[in-house]
Write a protein that holds these residues in place. Sequence first.
Motif, PDB file in Angstrom:
ATOM      1  N   GLU A  75       0.803  -1.214   0.000  1.00 20.52           N
ATOM      2  CA  GLU A  75       0.000   0.000   0.000  1.00 20.52           C
ATOM      3  C   GLU A  75       0.842   1.274   0.000  1.00 20.52           C
ATOM      4  O   GLU A  75       0.310   2.361   0.173  1.00 20.52           O
ATOM      5  CB  GLU A  75      -0.948   0.005   1.201  1.00 20.52           C
ATOM      6  N   GLY A  76       2.132   1.147  -0.165  1.00 21.15           N
ATOM      7  CA  GLY A  76       2.984   2.326  -0.253  1.00 21.15           C
ATOM      8  C   GLY A  76       2.972   3.186   0.994  1.00 21.15           C
ATOM      9  O   GLY A  76       2.906   4.409   0.918  1.00 21.15           O
ATOM     10  N   ASN A  93       0.903  -0.008  -9.056  1.00 13.63           N
ATOM     11  CA  ASN A  93      -0.356  -0.057  -8.306  1.00 13.63           C
ATOM     12  C   ASN A  93      -0.167  -0.301  -6.812  1.00 13.63           C
ATOM     13  O   ASN A  93      -1.117  -0.149  -6.041  1.00 13.63           O
ATOM     14  CB  ASN A  93      -1.288  -1.123  -8.886  1.00 13.63           C
ATOM     15  N   HIS A  94       1.045  -0.657  -6.388  1.00 11.22           N
ATOM     16  CA  HIS A  94       1.305  -0.802  -4.952  1.00 11.22           C
ATOM     17  C   HIS A  94       2.056   0.400  -4.382  1.00 11.22           C
ATOM     18  O   HIS A  94       2.540   0.346  -3.250  1.00 11.22           O
ATOM     19  CB  HIS A  94       2.066  -2.096  -4.677  1.00 11.22           C
ATOM     20  N   ASP A  95       2.153   1.462  -5.167  1.00  9.69           N
ATOM     21  CA  ASP A  95       2.799   2.686  -4.700  1.00  9.69           C
ATOM     22  C   ASP A  95       1.762   3.723  -4.280  1.00  9.69           C
ATOM     23  O   ASP A  95       0.583   3.621  -4.593  1.00  9.69           O
ATOM     24  CB  ASP A  95       3.705   3.257  -5.803  1.00  9.69           C
ATOM     25  N   VAL A 128      -4.406   2.819  -5.343  1.00  9.76           N
ATOM     26  CA  VAL A 128      -3.397   2.109  -4.567  1.00  9.76           C
ATOM     27  C   VAL A 128      -3.913   0.741  -4.153  1.00  9.76           C
ATOM     28  O   VAL A 128      -5.036   0.587  -3.653  1.00  9.76           O
ATOM     29  CB  VAL A 128      -3.000   2.924  -3.320  1.00  9.76           C
ATOM     30  N   ASN A 129      -3.081  -0.278  -4.400  1.00  9.68           N
ATOM     31  CA  ASN A 129      -3.359  -1.669  -4.040  1.00  9.68           C
ATOM     32  C   ASN A 129      -4.558  -2.237  -4.788  1.00  9.68           C
ATOM     33  O   ASN A 129      -5.187  -3.193  -4.331  1.00  9.68           O
ATOM     34  CB  ASN A 129      -3.552  -1.832  -2.536  1.00  9.68           C
ATOM     35  N   HIS A 164       4.929  -5.443 -13.588  1.00 13.34           N
ATOM     36  CA  HIS A 164       3.584  -5.797 -13.133  1.00 13.34           C
ATOM     37  C   HIS A 164       3.289  -7.299 -13.124  1.00 13.34           C
ATOM     38  O   HIS A 164       2.726  -7.811 -12.161  1.00 13.34           O
ATOM     39  CB  HIS A 164       2.549  -5.062 -13.986  1.00 13.34           C
ATOM     40  N   THR A 165       3.641  -8.024 -14.179  1.00 12.29           N
ATOM     41  CA  THR A 165       3.302  -9.450 -14.248  1.00 12.29           C
ATOM     42  C   THR A 165       4.379 -10.340 -13.641  1.00 12.29           C
ATOM     43  O   THR A 165       4.194 -11.561 -13.577  1.00 12.29           O
ATOM     44  CB  THR A 165       3.054  -9.893 -15.704  1.00 12.29           C
ATOM     45  N   HIS A 166       5.514  -9.742 -13.251  1.00 16.27           N
ATOM     46  CA  HIS A 166       6.609 -10.484 -12.608  1.00 16.27           C
ATOM     47  C   HIS A 166       7.128 -11.598 -13.516  1.00 16.27           C
ATOM     48  O   HIS A 166       7.432 -12.702 -13.062  1.00 16.27           O
ATOM     49  CB  HIS A 166       6.148 -11.063 -11.261  1.00 16.27           C
ATOM     50  N   THR A 167       7.270 -11.289 -14.808  1.00 20.64           N
ATOM     51  CA  THR A 167       7.677 -12.293 -15.792  1.00 20.64           C
ATOM     52  C   THR A 167       8.676 -11.693 -16.781  1.00 20.64           C
ATOM     53  O   THR A 167       8.363 -10.687 -17.436  1.00 20.64           O
ATOM     54  CB  THR A 167       6.462 -12.827 -16.579  1.00 20.64           C
ATOM     55  N   TRP A 168       9.831 -12.300 -16.912  1.00 17.49           N
ATOM     56  CA  TRP A 168      10.829 -11.879 -17.896  1.00 17.49           C
ATOM     57  C   TRP A 168      10.396 -12.419 -19.257  1.00 17.49           C
ATOM     58  O   TRP A 168      10.258 -13.630 -19.456  1.00 17.49           O
ATOM     59  CB  TRP A 168      12.187 -12.426 -17.503  1.00 17.49           C
ATOM     60  N   LEU A 169      10.189 -11.508 -20.236  1.00 15.13           N
ATOM     61  CA  LEU A 169       9.598 -11.946 -21.494  1.00 15.13           C
ATOM     62  C   LEU A 169       9.761 -10.870 -22.557  1.00 15.13           C
ATOM     63  O   LEU A 169       9.723  -9.673 -22.269  1.00 15.13           O
ATOM     64  CB  LEU A 169       8.100 -12.211 -21.281  1.00 15.13           C
TER      65      LEU A 169
END
Length: 308
Positions: free
Chosen positions: A91-92, A120-122, A169-170, A241-246
């Motif tokens: 929630e920053g 979105n978490h900042d 936020v969040n 955002h998606t936590h994926t290296w691509l």
Amino acid sequence: MPISLPPLTRRGFLKRGSAAAFGALATSSPAVEIPEQVWVLFSDTHIAADEALNARGVCMAENLRRCANQVLKIGQKPFGLIVNGDCAYLEGISEDYVTFLRCMQPLREQSIQIHCTLGNHDHRTNFLNAVIGPPPPNAERPMNVPDKHVTTVTSAQVNWILLDSLDLVNKTPGLLGQAQLTWIERELRNSPNKPTFIVAHHNPMQASMDEKKKGGCLQDSDALFDLLASYSKVQGFIYGHTHTWLKTKHEKTGLPLINLPPIAYTFDPKRPNGWVIARIDADRAEFELRALNPAHEEHGQKHVIHFT
């Protein structure tokens, strides 16, 4: 006003720095121009107030410190470092950013210019207050776009247009908004005619996504990519955002897409976390994964974008 952290001396750290210094940009070229520039890309650090906090099996602050130390050992000073959103854990809260800045201190002490986007978490206000303190009474912070923090960072080789996709936020979805889209068009029109990368935290919406995934990405990405397609100097869109290296392509425009790995945790335990070295010359940009687990099969993998 962009969210950019100025280089830091130990004396300056004790003084916390001024608002004017906080807005400094890496816009000057090196004294001797070199054919290749090195940039560093971080994303999804998810730093909590408690440096020892673990989530999904990792200690986020420890991961960030490891990545920062690795950057200091690459053999040459990067021209700049971009942290692409979700600097904070959930929630920053203000204390999250105090810890984030403490983890980034070794980089700033080496005069590495750091630029941050928001995810979105900042929390915009909490981040700014943690870095430069609250504004004077009855004063407003200067911003290029109302309630958004955006900037263009330009060098001899490349433009980076840094966007703010934080909406609530969040809450997972991201949004640029019409005012920011208007600013982007103006920046693309007026920025130097050189390879340009667009950087935002949220992933673009694609026609092939199911409805659940569409609900969690950049909600006005169609308007953004229609705009980007009209400028040939735009060479790619970089997101987290998606936590994926691509590396993929935008389905409608064909624009290259680079999805940065998280420094924090991955959603799929088989995928790598870590950071990215971007090497940019006159003809191409090469994005190399530096996995926190050097034994991971994708460690050292390179995604190349040839400039058109």
